[in-house]
Design a protein around this motif. Structure first.
Motif, PDB file in Angstrom:
ATOM      1  N   ASN A 487      47.376 -48.793   3.463  1.00 18.38           N
ATOM      2  CA  ASN A 487      47.994 -48.779   2.142  1.00 18.38           C
ATOM      3  C   ASN A 487      46.916 -48.972   1.084  1.00 18.38           C
ATOM      4  O   ASN A 487      45.972 -49.752   1.281  1.00 18.38           O
ATOM      5  CB  ASN A 487      49.028 -49.908   2.052  1.00 18.38           C
ATOM      6  N   ILE A 488      47.046 -48.247  -0.050  1.00 20.31           N
ATOM      7  CA  ILE A 488      46.109 -48.417  -1.165  1.00 20.31           C
ATOM      8  C   ILE A 488      46.914 -48.766  -2.411  1.00 20.31           C
ATOM      9  O   ILE A 488      47.868 -48.064  -2.776  1.00 20.31           O
ATOM     10  CB  ILE A 488      45.268 -47.152  -1.407  1.00 20.31           C
ATOM     11  N   ASP A 489      46.515 -49.859  -3.090  1.00 20.16           N
ATOM     12  CA  ASP A 489      47.279 -50.327  -4.246  1.00 20.16           C
ATOM     13  C   ASP A 489      46.803 -49.636  -5.527  1.00 20.16           C
ATOM     14  O   ASP A 489      45.864 -48.821  -5.497  1.00 20.16           O
ATOM     15  CB  ASP A 489      47.219 -51.858  -4.325  1.00 20.16           C
ATOM     16  N   GLY A 492      43.100 -49.501  -6.183  1.00 20.31           N
ATOM     17  CA  GLY A 492      42.247 -48.965  -5.133  1.00 20.31           C
ATOM     18  C   GLY A 492      41.934 -49.924  -4.005  1.00 20.31           C
ATOM     19  O   GLY A 492      41.078 -49.627  -3.165  1.00 20.31           O
ATOM     20  N   VAL A 494      42.391 -51.571  -0.483  1.00 18.82           N
ATOM     21  CA  VAL A 494      42.907 -51.029   0.776  1.00 18.82           C
ATOM     22  C   VAL A 494      43.361 -52.180   1.676  1.00 18.82           C
ATOM     23  O   VAL A 494      42.645 -53.174   1.847  1.00 18.82           O
ATOM     24  CB  VAL A 494      41.818 -50.206   1.501  1.00 18.82           C
ATOM     25  N   VAL A 526      38.190 -53.812   2.941  1.00 23.99           N
ATOM     26  CA  VAL A 526      39.478 -53.550   3.605  1.00 23.99           C
ATOM     27  C   VAL A 526      40.095 -54.871   4.038  1.00 23.99           C
ATOM     28  O   VAL A 526      39.492 -55.638   4.787  1.00 23.99           O
ATOM     29  CB  VAL A 526      39.287 -52.627   4.832  1.00 23.99           C
ATOM     30  N   GLY A 604      38.399 -46.135  -6.493  1.00 16.19           N
ATOM     31  CA  GLY A 604      39.596 -46.724  -7.085  1.00 16.19           C
ATOM     32  C   GLY A 604      40.251 -45.837  -8.112  1.00 16.19           C
ATOM     33  O   GLY A 604      41.483 -45.827  -8.238  1.00 16.19           O
ATOM     34  N   ALA A 607      42.160 -43.125  -6.145  1.00 19.33           N
ATOM     35  CA  ALA A 607      43.311 -43.725  -5.483  1.00 19.33           C
ATOM     36  C   ALA A 607      44.378 -44.117  -6.487  1.00 19.33           C
ATOM     37  O   ALA A 607      45.588 -43.975  -6.223  1.00 19.33           O
ATOM     38  CB  ALA A 607      42.866 -44.945  -4.690  1.00 19.33           C
TER      39      ALA A 607
END
Length: 811
Positions: A487-489, A492, A494, A526, A604, A607
């Protein structure tokens, strides 16, 4: 492009654990009003429960309930087992007890102290019954029955035949046979069982926190026992666990018990197992009696094998038993090229605590018998032991190799691994030490062992227990699914979640390496969260951490999810960079054009597009960045109509070599030198791999020389403290030289195999062979304690003359 995978990166879990900031089950907050429970256990191995009087206990202030077997029978069903046999087990004893330590009642009070004090006031009236402890005696028709409805203690007998074993034995130069007994032992984790259960009457559901490790195939077993649908049993696993080694599967009956107590009291109930309870009644690996015989040529080639494996599972057959007897079934010929084999698998019940999974389950039992047999072949033919091993190893050109009983060995170069380990003067030095010791009159022996280490179990392996006709009727069982989500918020960041339970292996570190490499980031970029919650996280019946499933399973799922995420980011960036997706790469925290690296955007920013500017996404792409991958390899097929089964996806290789000297005064076996060669395919993190292998080595030493669960003839448990159950400390563990060889698996996108169990399987056999060589004896019983070594050195006790005279007169 950053390539952290394969690098010895320090575990990101360690700072919290080493500073005392771990979050274990007993550390986590509990709901307001939580009660505490204590288990009253049976002091007898076999008895009828005539009555339970809890009046005095219930009269104590602060005591809320005394739950008995009758309460449990009203509110739950017995646990499902793999066999259609009337062997019913509830979370408390119903009508009779069948082993020392079996739970008889649960006392629930305001505090743990009150619950323990009240336990002493509960009166249980027992009517004693005869017990049976020896598995061979339990098979006798006159033996006391543990479950009268089953009409036998030997509740399963299955015979298998692969190839033409009869012809091979008829044509053999000689036969070599051996009977081998593997003892009961258990690898005791630092943290014992913990359960916190809450009943929610509004929707008649249960919410449970427990340090359960999986496999989650027992989740439906628990839900069915509680008479609810699966979603109504929410199971949450804490972020940390003080070890497990397989045994925390067996917390599941207590999950059901605490849930029933919560329903009865209307309050959340917490139970924490103490060390005495854990040794007495948690679980152990099964003891096994193996009669094994080989048909051989005059130069030591093995033409065929016959095995009769009698496995003792204690008083009940807990799910997913008899796993240890069948997990290795497809690989029953080990690392050897043997195409003819007959196997008889027998399951017997005795008045001991129920057996279950511990690290390496099924492997130590199989390989002790197989490797001891190979050593006896060398002795009886007067051949070199190592040469007999080499002559029978599967040659490199036969990989992928289909074993006689069905396992598909994915890759290997066994002979090269052996020659590497014995080279560079290692074997020569051992031989020199043995010659010098023997010249001085000391007992010194050299042992060898080779094992195949399975990884990622085929969830259908246990159905080999059933006949083909029964399997057809029940429907095929096979495969194993592993799941991971990336998942990436909006900024950016992870994060990764996966279907494994944490027990200290370093999974978070390896997952961060895998995902970081695919996304062009650093592992520190990450975040990995491995707390599992069945109400909201992805899982399947294969979920959990056991049987080396992480590396060939969950790690692959994370790799696939990260790949998909990378492809999605490339598509997003291509539009903004005005290039084709094929020209986009992720590296150094940026997303850029391969042909023009200056044409780049921060990771970021690209993303964040999905979150902040979905109108800029490529046509047809949905907003938000979340990718879940499921890895379910097709090679894990159901058993065939002729009972062949590929029991795992990957198969590593371990070769061990050791020198043992016997102290003439203390009769202790001292490991003089130990060398262990591992081929687990691609190694994802050498530092973590080394730690896992050394942990397995320590537990292999423990099984070979120290640890054993002992019962007397009446079923009383004799090793209920660490004064009697000898867990070795660091002072007792010898040095080991670990070597590596990599033959990547063609069946895994990462090329990696499991490696956390191999030395649990190989060390007991290697040490037993060294002791046999040192003392020139046929039979070596483990653990090889000083008492047993003294008996081996003394030989059989002579028959007293008075007994001979009496026997003659009687004749």
């Amino acid at each position: 492009m950053s390539q952290s995978l394969g690098a010895p990166i320090v575990r990101k879990e360690d700072p919290a654990l080493l500073s005392g900031r771990g979050r274990y089950a007993d550390d986590l907050p509990v709901p307001t009003g939580t009660l505490h429970a204590h288990v009253l256990r049976s002091p007898h191995a076999h008895a009828k429960i005539v009555g339970i009087d809890a009046t005095a206990a219930l009269a104590q202030d602060g005591v809320w309930a005394v739950v008995t077997g009758e309460d449990v029978r009203k509110l739950s069903d017995p646990f499902l087992i793999a066999l259609k046999a009337p062997v019913n087990q509830w979370s408390l004893a119903v009508e009779r007890v069948r082993y020392v330590g079996e739970p008889v009642a649960l006392i629930v009070a305001e505090t743990r102290y009150l619950a323990e004090d009240a336990t002493e006031l509960v009166r249980v009236d027992y009517e004693m019954l005869p017990a049976v402890i020896d598995p061979r005696a339990a098979c006798d028709k006159s033996a006391p029955l543990l479950h009268a409805e089953a009409k036998t203690n030997e509740i399963s007998v299955r015979k298998f035949s692969y190839g033409d074993t009869k012809s091979a034995f008829d044509q053999a130069h000689a036969r070599v046979a051996l009977t081998c007994e593997y003892p009961r032992n258990s690898f005791t984790p630092m943290e014992c069982y913990v359960v916190v259960a809450e009943y929610r009457p509004a929707d008649q559901s249960y919410d449970v926190l427990a340090n359960f490790q999986g496999p989650f195939s027992t989740h439906p077993v628990m839900a069915r026992a509680l008479r609810v649908a699966g979603p109504k049993l929410r199971l949450r696993i804490p972020p940390d666990s003080g070890g497990s080694f397989g045994i925390k599967l067996s917390v599941f009956p207590y999950i059901v018990l605490a849930s029933i107590a919560a329903r009865i009291t209307g309050r959340p109930v917490k139970w924490v197992e103490d060390r005495l309870e854990h040794l007495l009644a948690a679980s152990s690996g099964p003891n096994r009696v193996t009669e094994i015989e080989a048909a051989i040529t005059k130069d030591g080639r093995i033409l065929a094998l016959r095995l009769d494996q009698l496995e003792d599972y204690g008083a009940f057959l807990r799910a997913p038993m008899p796993g240890p007897l069948y997990r290795m079934h497809g690989a029953v010929t080990g690392a050897y090229d043997i195409q003819n084999v007959d196997v008889t698998n027998r399951v017997v019940l005795t008045n001991k605590m129920p057996a279950s999974l511990i690290r390496g389950f099924g492997g130590p039992q199989l390989y002790l018998a197989l490797e001891r047999l190979v050593q006896r072949i060398a002795v009886e033919l007067r051949l070199d032991h190592l040469e007999v091993i080499k002559r029978n190893l599967i040659p490199r050109e036969k990989f992928p190799y289909r074993a006689a009983a069905g396992s598909l060995y994915d890759s290997g170069d066994y002979l090269r691994a052996v020659e590497t380990a014995t080279g560079d003067g290692r074997l020569a030095e051992l031989l020199r030490r043995r010659d010098a010791a023997r010249a001085a009159g000391r007992h010194y022996g050299i042992g060898f062992a080779v094992v195949v280490e399975p990884g990622m179990s085929n969830m259908g392996y246990l159905s080999t227990l059933l006949t083909p006709e029964a399997r057809d009727k029940a429907g095929p069982k096979n495969g194993a699914s592993s799941m991971a989500t990336v998942n990436i918020d909006p900024l950016g960041a992870v994060s990764v979640t996966a279907d494994v339970t944490v027990q200290g292996q370093g999974h978070a570190t390896v997952l961060s390496q895998i995902v970081a490499d695919r996304l062009g980031l650093k592992p520190d970029d990450v975040s990995v969260v491995l707390e599992m919650d069945t109400a909201k996280d992805q899982w399947s019946i294969a979920a959990g951490t056991y049987s080396c499933r992480f590396t060939p399973g969950t790690a692959v799922a994370a790799h696939l999810a990260a790949d998909r995420m990378a492809d999605k980011l490339k598509d997003i960036a291509a539009k903004q960079l005005n290039v084709l997706p094929e020209d986009v790469e992720l590296a150094g925290g940026k997303i850029r054009s391969r042909s023009n690296p200056d044409n780049a955007l921060p990771f970021g920013r690209v993303a964040g597009t999905s979150h902040w500017s979905p109108v800029m996404l490529p046509e047809g792409m949905t907003p938000a960045l979340r990718e879940t991958a499921v890895w379910s390899p097709p090679e894990l097929e159901p058993p065939s109509s002729d009972d062949r089964i590929n029991t795992s996806l990957t198969y590593g290789f371990v070769f061990d070599m050791c020198g043992i000297e016997i102290d003439p005064l203390s009769y202790q076996a001292r490991v003089d030198r130990y060398v262990s060669m591992h081929d687990a395919g691609r190694v994802l993190n050498p530092l973590i791999a080394e730690g896992q292998m050394r942990g397995a080595f320590v537990q292999g030493i423990a099984a070979a020389l120290y640890e054993e669960f002992v019962y007397d003839g009446n079923g009383q448990f004799l090793t209920g403290t660490f004064a009697d159950y000898l867990v070795p400390t660091v002072a007792e563990i010898p040095k080991v030289e670990m070597l590596h060889q990599e033959t990547p698996s063609p069946l895994s996108p990462l090329g990696a195999k499991g490696l956390a169990e191999g030395n649990c399987m190989s060390v007991p056999a290697c040490i037993a062979n060294a002791i046999a060589d040192a003392l020139n004896v046929r039979d070596v019983q483990l653990p090889a304690t000083p008492r047993r070594i003294h008996a081996m050195m003394a030989g059989p006790e002579p028959t007293p003359p008075e007994y001979l005279a009496t026997a003659g007169a009687a004749a």
